[in-house]
Design a protein around this motif. Structure first.
Motif, PDB file in Angstrom:
ATOM      1  N   SER A   2       0.832  -1.202   0.000  1.00 45.91           N
ATOM      2  CA  SER A   2       0.000   0.000   0.000  1.00 45.91           C
ATOM      3  C   SER A   2       0.868   1.254   0.000  1.00 45.91           C
ATOM      4  O   SER A   2       2.010   1.243   0.438  1.00 45.91           O
ATOM      5  CB  SER A   2      -0.929  -0.006   1.211  1.00 45.91           C
ATOM      6  N   GLU A   3       0.295   2.325  -0.541  1.00 45.91           N
ATOM      7  CA  GLU A   3       0.975   3.615  -0.567  1.00 45.91           C
ATOM      8  C   GLU A   3      -0.033   4.682  -0.160  1.00 45.91           C
ATOM      9  O   GLU A   3      -1.198   4.631  -0.551  1.00 45.91           O
ATOM     10  CB  GLU A   3       1.534   3.915  -1.950  1.00 45.91           C
ATOM     11  N   HIS A   4       0.428   5.621   0.651  1.00 49.36           N
ATOM     12  CA  HIS A   4      -0.419   6.709   1.130  1.00 49.36           C
ATOM     13  C   HIS A   4       0.293   8.030   0.864  1.00 49.36           C
ATOM     14  O   HIS A   4       1.493   8.143   1.086  1.00 49.36           O
ATOM     15  CB  HIS A   4      -0.697   6.569   2.622  1.00 49.36           C
ATOM     16  N   SER A   5      -0.473   9.012   0.391  1.00 47.92           N
ATOM     17  CA  SER A   5       0.074  10.343   0.130  1.00 47.92           C
ATOM     18  C   SER A   5      -0.349  11.290   1.231  1.00 47.92           C
ATOM     19  O   SER A   5      -1.457  11.186   1.765  1.00 47.92           O
ATOM     20  CB  SER A   5      -0.450  10.876  -1.205  1.00 47.92           C
ATOM     21  N   GLY A   6       0.536  12.223   1.546  1.00 47.50           N
ATOM     22  CA  GLY A   6       0.242  13.230   2.547  1.00 47.50           C
ATOM     23  C   GLY A   6       0.868  14.550   2.175  1.00 47.50           C
ATOM     24  O   GLY A   6       1.656  14.631   1.233  1.00 47.50           O
ATOM     25  N   SER A   7       0.489  15.578   2.912  1.00 46.32           N
ATOM     26  CA  SER A   7       1.058  16.896   2.664  1.00 46.32           C
ATOM     27  C   SER A   7       0.928  17.744   3.906  1.00 46.32           C
ATOM     28  O   SER A   7       0.203  17.414   4.842  1.00 46.32           O
ATOM     29  CB  SER A   7       0.351  17.579   1.500  1.00 46.32           C
ATOM     30  N   CYS A   8       1.603  18.880   3.858  1.00 46.15           N
ATOM     31  CA  CYS A   8       1.447  19.880   4.906  1.00 46.15           C
ATOM     32  C   CYS A   8       0.104  20.578   4.701  1.00 46.15           C
ATOM     33  O   CYS A   8      -0.649  20.260   3.775  1.00 46.15           O
ATOM     34  CB  CYS A   8       2.593  20.890   4.851  1.00 46.15           C
ATOM     35  N   PHE A   9      -0.196  21.563   5.493  1.00 41.62           N
ATOM     36  CA  PHE A   9      -1.457  22.297   5.459  1.00 41.62           C
ATOM     37  C   PHE A   9      -1.700  22.993   4.121  1.00 41.62           C
ATOM     38  O   PHE A   9      -2.793  22.976   3.581  1.00 41.62           O
ATOM     39  CB  PHE A   9      -1.458  23.299   6.618  1.00 41.62           C
ATOM     40  N   CYS A  10      -0.647  23.591   3.535  1.00 40.19           N
ATOM     41  CA  CYS A  10      -0.816  24.346   2.284  1.00 40.19           C
ATOM     42  C   CYS A  10      -0.487  23.535   1.039  1.00 40.19           C
ATOM     43  O   CYS A  10      -0.757  23.976  -0.074  1.00 40.19           O
ATOM     44  CB  CYS A  10       0.030  25.622   2.304  1.00 40.19           C
ATOM     45  N   GLY A  11       0.121  22.356   1.187  1.00 40.60           N
ATOM     46  CA  GLY A  11       0.462  21.519   0.048  1.00 40.60           C
ATOM     47  C   GLY A  11       1.836  21.765  -0.541  1.00 40.60           C
ATOM     48  O   GLY A  11       2.226  21.095  -1.491  1.00 40.60           O
ATOM     49  N   ALA A  12       2.602  22.695   0.010  1.00 34.11           N
ATOM     50  CA  ALA A  12       3.948  22.968  -0.515  1.00 34.11           C
ATOM     51  C   ALA A  12       4.890  21.785  -0.282  1.00 34.11           C
ATOM     52  O   ALA A  12       5.821  21.579  -1.056  1.00 34.11           O
ATOM     53  CB  ALA A  12       4.524  24.226   0.126  1.00 34.11           C
ATOM     54  N   VAL A  13       4.648  21.020   0.792  1.00 34.99           N
ATOM     55  CA  VAL A  13       5.420  19.805   1.068  1.00 34.99           C
ATOM     56  C   VAL A  13       4.486  18.622   0.863  1.00 34.99           C
ATOM     57  O   VAL A  13       3.404  18.571   1.457  1.00 34.99           O
ATOM     58  CB  VAL A  13       5.979  19.799   2.510  1.00 34.99           C
ATOM     59  N   GLN A  14       4.899  17.707   0.001  1.00 38.18           N
ATOM     60  CA  GLN A  14       4.110  16.509  -0.260  1.00 38.18           C
ATOM     61  C   GLN A  14       5.013  15.292  -0.147  1.00 38.18           C
ATOM     62  O   GLN A  14       6.214  15.368  -0.417  1.00 38.18           O
ATOM     63  CB  GLN A  14       3.462  16.583  -1.640  1.00 38.18           C
ATOM     64  N   PHE A  15       4.423  14.168   0.213  1.00 40.01           N
ATOM     65  CA  PHE A  15       5.212  12.956   0.450  1.00 40.01           C
ATOM     66  C   PHE A  15       4.321  11.734   0.333  1.00 40.01           C
ATOM     67  O   PHE A  15       3.081  11.839   0.304  1.00 40.01           O
ATOM     68  CB  PHE A  15       5.875  13.004   1.836  1.00 40.01           C
ATOM     69  N   THR A  16       4.964  10.578   0.256  1.00 40.30           N
ATOM     70  CA  THR A  16       4.259   9.298   0.295  1.00 40.30           C
ATOM     71  C   THR A  16       4.942   8.410   1.320  1.00 40.30           C
ATOM     72  O   THR A  16       6.127   8.581   1.630  1.00 40.30           O
ATOM     73  CB  THR A  16       4.278   8.579  -1.072  1.00 40.30           C
ATOM     74  N   ALA A  50      10.579   4.013   3.918  1.00 38.43           N
ATOM     75  CA  ALA A  50       9.187   3.998   3.443  1.00 38.43           C
ATOM     76  C   ALA A  50       8.691   5.405   3.095  1.00 38.43           C
ATOM     77  O   ALA A  50       7.727   5.552   2.352  1.00 38.43           O
ATOM     78  CB  ALA A  50       8.272   3.388   4.495  1.00 38.43           C
ATOM     79  N   LEU A  51       9.354   6.423   3.609  1.00 40.17           N
ATOM     80  CA  LEU A  51       8.948   7.815   3.400  1.00 40.17           C
ATOM     81  C   LEU A  51       9.715   8.420   2.223  1.00 40.17           C
ATOM     82  O   LEU A  51      10.937   8.366   2.185  1.00 40.17           O
ATOM     83  CB  LEU A  51       9.209   8.631   4.663  1.00 40.17           C
ATOM     84  N   LYS A  52       8.976   8.975   1.285  1.00 44.50           N
ATOM     85  CA  LYS A  52       9.582   9.679   0.146  1.00 44.50           C
ATOM     86  C   LYS A  52       8.952  11.057   0.038  1.00 44.50           C
ATOM     87  O   LYS A  52       7.735  11.179  -0.128  1.00 44.50           O
ATOM     88  CB  LYS A  52       9.330   8.928  -1.165  1.00 44.50           C
ATOM     89  N   VAL A  53       9.767  12.111   0.144  1.00 43.47           N
ATOM     90  CA  VAL A  53       9.278  13.472  -0.074  1.00 43.47           C
ATOM     91  C   VAL A  53       9.212  13.675  -1.573  1.00 43.47           C
ATOM     92  O   VAL A  53      10.217  13.535  -2.272  1.00 43.47           O
ATOM     93  CB  VAL A  53      10.186  14.517   0.614  1.00 43.47           C
ATOM     94  N   THR A  54       8.023  13.991  -2.082  1.00 43.85           N
ATOM     95  CA  THR A  54       7.814  14.113  -3.528  1.00 43.85           C
ATOM     96  C   THR A  54       7.761  15.565  -3.996  1.00 43.85           C
ATOM     97  O   THR A  54       7.837  15.821  -5.197  1.00 43.85           O
ATOM     98  CB  THR A  54       6.516  13.395  -3.949  1.00 43.85           C
ATOM     99  N   LYS A  55       7.627  16.490  -3.073  1.00 40.39           N
ATOM    100  CA  LYS A  55       7.595  17.908  -3.423  1.00 40.39           C
ATOM    101  C   LYS A  55       7.972  18.725  -2.193  1.00 40.39           C
ATOM    102  O   LYS A  55       7.523  18.439  -1.082  1.00 40.39           O
ATOM    103  CB  LYS A  55       6.188  18.303  -3.883  1.00 40.39           C
ATOM    104  N   GLY A  56       8.803  19.739  -2.407  1.00 43.10           N
ATOM    105  CA  GLY A  56       9.094  20.702  -1.356  1.00 43.10           C
ATOM    106  C   GLY A  56      10.109  20.280  -0.312  1.00 43.10           C
ATOM    107  O   GLY A  56      10.110  20.818   0.797  1.00 43.10           O
ATOM    108  N   ALA A  57      11.012  19.374  -0.641  1.00 38.39           N
ATOM    109  CA  ALA A  57      12.016  18.939   0.341  1.00 38.39           C
ATOM    110  C   ALA A  57      12.816  20.113   0.895  1.00 38.39           C
ATOM    111  O   ALA A  57      13.167  20.131   2.084  1.00 38.39           O
ATOM    112  CB  ALA A  57      12.953  17.902  -0.283  1.00 38.39           C
ATOM    113  N   ASP A  58      13.089  21.105   0.048  1.00 40.08           N
ATOM    114  CA  ASP A  58      13.848  22.278   0.500  1.00 40.08           C
ATOM    115  C   ASP A  58      13.000  23.217   1.355  1.00 40.08           C
ATOM    116  O   ASP A  58      13.513  24.181   1.909  1.00 40.08           O
ATOM    117  CB  ASP A  58      14.416  23.033  -0.708  1.00 40.08           C
TER     118      ASP A  58
END
Length: 141
Positions: A2-16, A50-58
């Motif tokens: 299974s894979e689950h996506s998540g993000s911060c409140f504004c979506g600038a940081v996204q991850f799975t 298991a954690l991959k930051v897909t957007k906004g690592a910086d």
């Protein structure tokens, strides 16, 4: 797997996260309460790979009050996303930021520090289970 996506409140940081969490539950320690601004924090613990930051690592800020937890948040919105726990070899991806994860808590940790009693029948650990470096002592509901 299974894979689950998540993000911060504004979506600038996204991850799975992929696979299954090592554990899920509630933490009642003072640090988690202050960090989450609530009486209890819902956690899901994963192996770091298991954690991959897909957007906004910086755009991820880090703060560590102790060497046990490196708390991560979005520098844009301040939304909390996860905490690295090097001594445990795990990362806590806050259950609330993984909307597709079926949260199935199995334990309350640091219940000796609680400010909110929870009568849910789950084990209430004084600190942590022995296999995670704690005393392994359980407390009454």
């Amino acid at each position: 797997m299974s894979e689950h996506s998540g993000s911060c409140f504004c979506g600038a940081v996204q991850f799975t996260v992929s696979g299954e969490p090592a554990a899920m539950g509630y933490c009642h320690c003072e640090s988690c309460r202050h960090w989450s601004a609530g009486p209890v924090n819902a956690f899901s613990l994963w192996k770091p790979e298991a954690l991959k930051v897909t957007k906004g690592a910086d755009n991820i800020g880090t703060y560590n009050k102790t060497p046990v937890s490196f708390r991560k948040w979005c520098k844009t919105c301040g939304g909390h996303v996860f905490s690295d726990h090097p001594p445990m070899g795990l990362v806590d991806v806050y259950a609330a930021v993984l909307p597709s994860l079926k949260f199935q808590p199995a334990v309350h940790v640091n219940y000796a520090e609680k400010v909110l009693s929870v009568k849910d029948g789950l084990p209430k650990m004084k600190d942590f289970p022995a296999e995670m470096g704690g005393s392994g002592v359980t407390l009454p509901d």
